[in-house]
Write an enzyme that holds these catalytic residues in place. Structure first.
Site, PDB file in Angstrom:
ATOM      1  N   HIS A 195       0.861  -1.149   0.049  1.00 41.58           N
ATOM      2  CA  HIS A 195      -0.044  -0.084  -0.002  1.00 41.58           C
ATOM      3  C   HIS A 195       0.794   1.209   0.038  1.00 41.58           C
ATOM      4  CE1 HIS A 195      -3.624   2.182   0.292  1.00 41.58           C
ATOM      5  NE2 HIS A 195      -4.289   1.162   0.605  1.00 41.58           N
ATOM      6  N   ASP A 251      -2.374   2.299  -4.184  1.00 40.73           N
ATOM      7  CA  ASP A 251      -3.484   2.345  -3.485  1.00 40.73           C
ATOM      8  C   ASP A 251      -4.577   1.281  -3.834  1.00 40.73           C
ATOM      9  OD1 ASP A 251      -2.606   4.503  -2.102  1.00 40.73           O
ATOM     10  OD2 ASP A 251      -3.445   5.926  -3.561  1.00 40.73           O
TER      11      ASP A 251
END
Length: 400
Positions: free
Chosen positions: A373, A377
């Site tokens: 992450h 995203d």
């Protein structure tokens, strides 16, 4: 003059090799090409063959001991030949008398011949011999009936259950030194979780049409190219195509920079008796479906046989792992550092699905994507997984 047998270098990155098990002992006769020992490095296990006919004069490196490549592990020469001081890396052994052969040579030869006929992994053989279990009594569940570590442990468990009741409450522990491969896996997996922000998302693909296409291509692929097309091959092709559309998943986080690759070096996780390795298919974006399938299958077979050089187990930009054969549907793959993503393939299953107003039987394939992450995203990662799903549900795009 005695011949020195050294620890081979299994790739440029190899720093140390360990002797897993000696198949011969000091004083045993050996033939050129005969397996005398098994060795393993961080990711590979292989057999060491005798370079000449002769007698095993001395063992320098004991089982479980690791040494750098090029280090002498044993000497082979004529029976009774004395090693020169420059040859013998353990001078304190020079004062010892030659090993006494108390066992009848014919009896020993029969035993060794019986052992050589049994297909068994070096680790399984070592555990069985230490536990005093005749390997001829074991039943192998590995490829081609090969006896693997789990078969020996199962036999040990069964034997312990048959012991008298007075031993029932006796607590026992089995301690094993971690192999170099297991150490590397442990370190890399721990570092992966410690040094990245991992998140897993899942999706299901309807592969009914894909399975139909697979059946149509199966005989031609086998006859023309000698390759059996599997779901893993199709998913691999879909992932490569999707990575070209979503390059943020084909990247790495290094030194506070994001490196995005134009090429796809696809890592394919392969489970072995002793651990896990990830052979790399380089420039997978340049390969057709059948070319990719051939390289995936050949790399997996080499890895299982221990014939994969360590250089071919490094440099992947994205990885795929498959637990479908074990009945697992969704799971959480761990990133292979420094990659941004890894795709997990689960076990397919049949279920009724509505297509417009009609209820039909469809085959569903679960997919699990773990991504970092810090680099990517959730929405871009979901878009990548959606593209993989679309390729699998409209499989014509995989062969064009």
């Amino acid at each position: 003059m005695a011949v020195k047998v050294v620890m081979p270098k299994l790739g440029m990155a190899m720093k140390e090799g360990e002797v897993s098990v000696w198949n011969k002992q000091v004083g045993d006769a050996v033939e050129k090409g005969e397996s005398i020992a098994s060795i393993n490095s961080e990711k590979i296990e292989m057999e060491i063959e005798a370079p000449e006919n002769g007698t095993l004069l001395d063992i320098i490196v004991k089982e479980g001991e690791g040494v750098p490549p090029g280090t002498a592990i044993c000497y082979i020469g004529e029976e009774g030949e004395a090693l020169q001081e420059s040859e013998n890396e353990k001078p304190e052994k020079e004062e010892q008398s030659p090993p006494q052969k108390t066992e009848n040579k014919i009896t020993r030869g029969i035993k060794q011949a019986a052992k050589s006929r049994v297909k068994i992994s070096p680790v399984a053989r070592k555990i069985a011999e230490k536990a005093g279990i005749p390997i001829e009594t074991l039943e192998g569940t590995g490829p081609g009936g090969r006896i693997v570590k789990e078969d020996v442990l199962t036999a040990l468990s069964a034997a312990s259950e048959q012991k008298p009741d007075e031993d029932a409450h006796e607590e026992k522990e089995q301690k094993q030194t971690m192999t170099p491969m297991r150490k590397v896996i442990a370190e890399r997996m721990h570092a992966s979780l410690q040094n990245s922000a991992q998140l897993t998302i899942t999706m299901k693909a309807d592969v009914t049409d894909l399975l139909s296409l697979q059946k149509q291509l199966a005989s031609a692929a086998k006859e023309r190219f000698g390759t059996k097309l599997t779901i893993t091959h199709f998913v691999s092709r879909a992932a490569v195509l999707a990575l070209q559309q979503h390059p943020h998943l084909n990247s790495a986080y290094q030194d506070e920079r994001i490196i995005t690759y134009s090429h796809v070096h696809l890592g394919m996780a392969v489970s072995l008796d002793r651990g896990l390795v990830v052979p790399v298919i380089r420039h997978a974006e340049k390969l057709s479906l059948i070319e990719l399938a051939k390289q995936v299958s050949e790399s997996a077979e080499k890895a299982r046989q221990g014939n994969m050089a360590s250089d071919n187990l490094q440099g992947s930009t994205f990885s795929i792992t498959n637990l479908g054969a074990y009945g697992i549907e969704h799971f959480t793959p761990i990133l292979n550092p420094p990659e941004t993503g890894i795709l997990g393939i689960g076990a397919s299953y049949d279920t009724p699905v509505y297509k417009e107003e009609e209820l039909v039987r469809s085959t569903i394939l679960p997919l699990s994507l773990t991504f970092d992450h810090r680099i990517c995203d959730g929405a871009p990662a979901a878009a990548f997984l959606k593209t993989v799903k679309e390729y699998l549900e409209e499989p014509a795009g995989l062969i064009l």
